[in-house]
Design an enzyme around this catalytic site. Structure first.
Site, short mmCIF file in Angstrom:
data_model
loop_
_atom_site.label_atom_id
_atom_site.label_comp_id
_atom_site.label_asym_id
_atom_site.label_seq_id
_atom_site.Cartn_x
_atom_site.Cartn_y
_atom_site.Cartn_z
N LYS A 133 1.75 -2.81 8.75
CA LYS A 133 3.68 -2.38 8.47
C LYS A 133 4.57 -3.84 9.41
O LYS A 133 4.42 -3.90 10.34
CB LYS A 133 3.40 -1.48 9.63
CG LYS A 133 4.05 -0.62 8.83
CD LYS A 133 4.16 0.99 9.40
CE LYS A 133 5.03 0.85 10.37
NZ LYS A 133 4.60 2.66 11.13
N THR A 146 7.23 -0.93 5.34
CA THR A 146 6.42 -0.69 4.72
C THR A 146 5.16 -1.53 4.67
O THR A 146 4.67 -1.92 6.25
CB THR A 146 7.00 -2.28 3.73
OG1 THR A 146 8.31 -1.09 4.18
CG2 THR A 146 6.47 -2.08 2.22
N ASP A 150 5.22 13.03 14.38
CA ASP A 150 5.27 12.85 13.06
C ASP A 150 3.75 12.80 12.57
O ASP A 150 3.05 12.07 11.38
CB ASP A 150 5.70 11.68 12.42
CG ASP A 150 6.11 11.71 11.20
OD1 ASP A 150 6.45 12.58 10.90
OD2 ASP A 150 6.77 10.69 10.95
N LEU A 158 0.79 -1.46 -0.03
CA LEU A 158 -0.11 -0.18 0.12
C LEU A 158 0.95 0.85 0.27
O LEU A 158 0.24 1.70 -0.05
CB LEU A 158 -1.06 -0.33 1.69
CG LEU A 158 -2.04 -0.46 1.69
CD1 LEU A 158 -2.77 -0.92 2.56
CD2 LEU A 158 -2.99 -0.22 0.73
N GLY A 159 1.91 0.99 0.85
CA GLY A 159 3.39 1.94 0.50
C GLY A 159 4.07 2.06 1.74
O GLY A 159 4.35 1.73 1.68
#
Ligand SMILES: *[C@@H]1O[C@H](CO)[C@@H](O)[C@H](O)[C@H]1NC(C)=O
Ligand SMILES: *[C@@H]1O[C@H](CO)[C@@H](O)[C@H](O)[C@H]1NC(C)=O
Ligand SMILES: *[C@@H]1O[C@H](CO)[C@@H](O)[C@H](O)[C@H]1NC(C)=O
Ligand SMILES: *[C@@H]1O[C@H](CO)[C@@H](O)[C@H](O)[C@H]1NC(C)=O
Ligand SMILES: *[C@@H]1O[C@H](CO)[C@@H](O)[C@H](O)[C@H]1NC(C)=O
Ligand SMILES: *[C@@H]1O[C@H](CO)[C@@H](O)[C@H](O)[C@H]1NC(C)=O
Ligand SMILES: *[C@@H]1O[C@H](CO)[C@@H](O)[C@H](O)[C@H]1NC(C)=O
Length: 764
Positions: free
Chosen positions: A447, A431, A544, A424-425
């Site tokens: 993840k 990742t 973040d 997905l990204g």
């Protein structure tokens, strides 16, 4: 002068209300959606500007609970049905009672008139009804020459109670007849043919009324006591479009059906009605009212047997690996693919022994390999703090929401062995794969992080984070479902959020988000951060906050994600000192210089996200001229010069009111103040955006039409601060040769450049 200005603002507000609609609600934004316990969906409304012509509902609050009436009359509304295009109202019963009993005043005639309004009596659900033993009931209307013409009528006679048939309205004690289509006015005349001196003991009154047959079945006992009811429910059909058909309305500027809806000609009332297309639900009369149905949300009602994926307006079913079929509950479902062994037939005699030998050797090898893998998994599990996590979880057993420990095999299957097609990204520290859990078929995001280096302290922190975040249950925070510790790097399992990141929508599809949506996403994100900052056990600082970490779900609802960098803050400290970490462009300069992390660092980053949503510009861009590279600084300078309008995203400029946008921009400016303590708290941010979302009319004055923008508020600006920022911009070259600008507050500090280099390095 002021008054004219106010009126103009009011008109603009009204027209805005007519064009911008809230996605979730059933009314126009800012309009009341109920009267007492009756919900009033658009096109109906209780205030001017809140309804289509003719659909006014008067809410009389002198009653408790308040009562709703059609238009400005005295016809009370019981319910409104959007999908059927009907409403149930209360109408009077005509009554003629045996005089000596003096039961009540007689009402020999009744009428109800909806001409000029978008209603007609439902010819399918209402029946004209008469009760009694000597009742003649007639419906009439005035013809063209003002002469009476009867539209329908019926007669109910009886002589003794025993002859009346319970449940049957065929003329004995009760009669019923249909009414014609398109009837907007009923006039009822009730006459008794005798003085009831023979029948009053069991039927003291003659009665006549129109009634909803879904609500009424004749009961013999009604002859004795139905006269006690003064009103009965009657169904009205309604239609929009003032006698237009779908064909003529579709090209008209005030076509009433919204996106993803279709039009049907009304069969009774004059006009047409709107319905959501299949796969959508909501209010078809609002421009954005029909919303995609997530067919997959509830496994119980999901149309798929195994894997269900929602798409806009539809869904797709599929089968897990090793299964075949269409995956539909209404279709073939999923069946295990059977593999055949043609080998068996060809092998014979002597070859068999050799084959056994071969098979035996192979399985021994396989067994050893498997055992080694199990050992490795156990090792990783312990190294990653698996036993610690188990302890933590055991200590919290009984709490409904705890993280689950997934096995490596489960997640491998879920992600199709971490297939590239499932990526997905790539996040800052890992990742993200799309996974489908084999047992529940739930779609999740997995993840694969790369943050652990085995240090015991860090492992503990990681475990704490999983346990704590698993209890963070907030609508606008991505849920963590669990983790897997049997792999060299720990895997985190999150809820899946299908609509991508805010970054994607802002920068890859510019103009795709309305001003209203931007405000909503801002307030939802702010609410999530405020919640984290005041989390019950220990505050959580996200560290973040950026547009790529704000995910959007099917309804474009914001969900804050990626707590890879976030920290749990011990109760007794307002800040902690950490290795500076974050994303350049969003990074709080104060934190950057002092290394002291406070909740205000998240506020700063949020301010940058706000500026990003207002301008549609990325926080850092090598393509912009040097002085415009850093959005935070560029934004503050433009605001100071009173030239905010120049950099606003076109949709924000056209859809947002001038004062409304300025209020949000000013909030962004205050979030990005150099000194953390001067920034508002996340709670205050939420309150301010909420206020801007529901502005007084004057705030909705658009940018255009007021000539040159005067900057009355520039007095309030900390002039010194912005000047300071621009003069202290420090130029830093990263290794890729792109230039980044950063605000520095230390004077002549040699180590500053090193700090910045450091941060650039960390970035990569
Ligand atoms: C509204 O309230 C009235 C009386 O309080 C009740 O009879 C009626 O059923 C309620 N309607 C709904 C939709 O709850
Ligand atoms: C509300 O109902 C009361 C009592 O029937 C009536 O006197 C009053 O005029 C009504 N108010 C409105 C605004 O219709
Ligand atoms: C009922 O009324 C009719 C007409 O008013 C009268 O002729 C008749 O006698 C009455 N019958 C009884 C039983 O009172
Ligand atoms: C008439 O029928 C209904 C249901 O069929 C029943 O509930 C009711 O008691 C009946 N009334 C009489 C008077 O028999
Ligand atoms: C609606 O349109 C039809 C056909 O154009 C016309 O006959 C009818 O009188 C109109 N009805 C109203 C209420 O305007
Ligand atoms: C509505 O009625 C018009 C005129 O009778 C007709 O042309 C049109 O096809 C109809 N539309 C629908 C959706 O039924
Ligand atoms: C799956 O198996 C069921 C029963 O065993 C059978 O009825 C169905 O047709 C099969 N479907 C497919 C796609 O083979």
């Amino acid at each position: 002068m002021r008054l004219i200005y106010f009126l103009a603002a009011l008109i603009i507000l009204t027209s805005l209300l007519l064009t911008t609609t809230s996605a979730a609600g059933a009314t126009l934004p800012g309009c009341p959606d109920s009267c007492g316990n009756l919900t009033i969906p658009y096109p109906f409304g209780t205030q001017s500007g809140c309804h289509l012509p003719g659909f006014l509902i008067t809410c009389n609050t002198t009653y408790s609970p308040p009562r709703a009436f059609i238009n400005i009359g005295n016809v009370r509304v019981n319910s409104i049905d959007l999908s059927a295009g009907s409403a149930v109202v209360e109408l009077l019963v005509a009554r003629d009672c045996y005089a000596p009993l003096q039961l009540s005043t007689n009402i020999p005639q009744t009428w109800a008139d909806f001409t000029g309004l978008p209603y007609a009596f439902s010819n399918t659900r209402n029946k004209f009804t008469a009760l009694g033993c000597s009742a003649i009931a007639l419906n009439y209307r005035f013809g063209q020459t003002n002469s009476l013409s009867y539209t329908s009528g019926c007669i109910a006679f009886c002589s003794e109670l025993s002859s009346v048939i319970n449940g049957s309205c065929s003329g004995i004690g009760c009669c019923q007849t249909a009414i014609p289509r398109g009837l907007q006015r009923v006039n009822t005349i009730l006459q008794s043919t005798s003085n009831m001196n023979l029948t009053w003991t069991f039927s003291p009154c003659s009665l006549a009324f129109l009634i909803d047959t879904d609500e009424y079945v004749f009961d013999v006992a009604d002859l004795a006591d139905f006269y006690k009811r003064t009103t009965v429910p009657v169904v009205l059909d309604w239609a929009v479009g003032n006698n237009q058909t779908c064909l003529s309305a579709a090209t008209s500027p005030d076509y009433a059906c919204g996106d993803n809806s279709y039009c049907s000609n009304s069969t009774n009332a004059a006009g047409y009605s709107c319905s959501c297309q299949t796969g959508f639900q909501g209010n078809p009369y609002l421009s954005n009212g029909c919303q995609d149905i997530n067919e997959c949300e509830d496994p119980e009602t999901s149309p798929c047997t195994n894997i269900c994926e929602n798409t806009i307006g539809s869904y797709a079913c599929s089968c897990p690996h090793g299964y075949s079929g269409d995956g539909k509950k209404s279709g073939k479902g999923c069946n295990k693919t059977t593999t055949k062994f043609p080998l068996v037939q060809t092998v014979a005699g002597g070859g068999l022994g050799f084959l056994f030998l071969l098979l035996g050797g192979f399985s021994l090898y396989w067994f050893l390999k498997k055992r080694r893998m199990l050992r490795l998994r156990e090792k990783f599990f312990n190294q990653n703090g698996g036993s610690l996590l188990k302890q933590q979880l055991a200590a919290r057993e009984g709490l409904a929401e705890t993280a689950r420990v997934f096995t490596a095999a489960e997640l491998k299957r879920a992600t199709d062995n971490y297939s590239d097609s499932r990526i997905l990204g790539h996040g800052g520290n890992g990742t993200v794969f799309k996974g489908i859990l084999p047992d529940t078929n739930r779609v999740v995001a997995i993840k694969k992080s790369n943050l652990v280096d085995g240090a015991a302290a860090q492992v503990e922190e990681f475990i704490n984070e999983v346990v704590l975040l698993s209890q963070v249950i907030h609508k606008h925070v991505v849920r963590i479902l669990g983790c897997c510790l049997e792999t060299p790097v720990p895997l985190l399992v999150y809820e899946y959020v299908p609509n991508g990141t805010l970054h994607h929508h802002l920068h890859r599809r510019p103009g795709s988000l309305s001003w209203e949506a931007r405000l909503r996403i801002a307030v939802e994100t702010a609410a999530a951060l405020a919640y984290l900052h005041s989390a019950i056990a220990r505050p959580i600082f996200h560290r973040d906050v950026k547009a790529t970490n704000i995910l959007l779900d099917e309804q474009y609802m914001a969900k804050v994600a990626d707590f890879g960098a976030s920290r749990l803050i011990p109760m007794d400290r307002a800040y902690i000192t950490t290795l500076v970490q974050g994303t350049l462009g969003y990074l709080d300069p104060e934190y950057f210089l002092s290394g002291q992390l406070t909740e205000k660092s998240d506020v700063y980053s949020f301010g940058v996200v706000l500026a990003e949503m207002l301008t549609g510009l990325t926080p850092l861009s090598g393509e912009r001229p040097p002085e415009e590279k850093n959005l935070a600084i560029f934004f503050l300078l433009k605001m100071k010069d009173g030239k905010l309008q120049e950099i606003l995203e076109p949709r924000v400029r056209t859809e947002g009111g001038r004062l409304q946008v300025e209020a949000v921009a000013d909030l962004a400016r205050r979030c990005m103040r150099l000194k953390g303590e001067e920034r508002p708290s996340m709670r205050e941010v939420v309150a301010e955006i909420e206020r801007a979302r529901r502005p007084p009319a004057a705030m909705l004055d658009p940018w255009e039409g007021r000539g040159e923008v005067e900057d009355e508020e520039s007095e309030n600006f900390e002039d010194s601060e912005t000047r300071f920022l621009s003069s202290r911009m420090t130029r830093v070259l990263s290794e890729e040769g792109t230039t980044a600008y950063f605000a520095a507050s230390a004077t002549g500090d040699e180590s500053l450049d090193q700090h910045i280099m450091l941060s650039l390095e960390m970035q990569r």
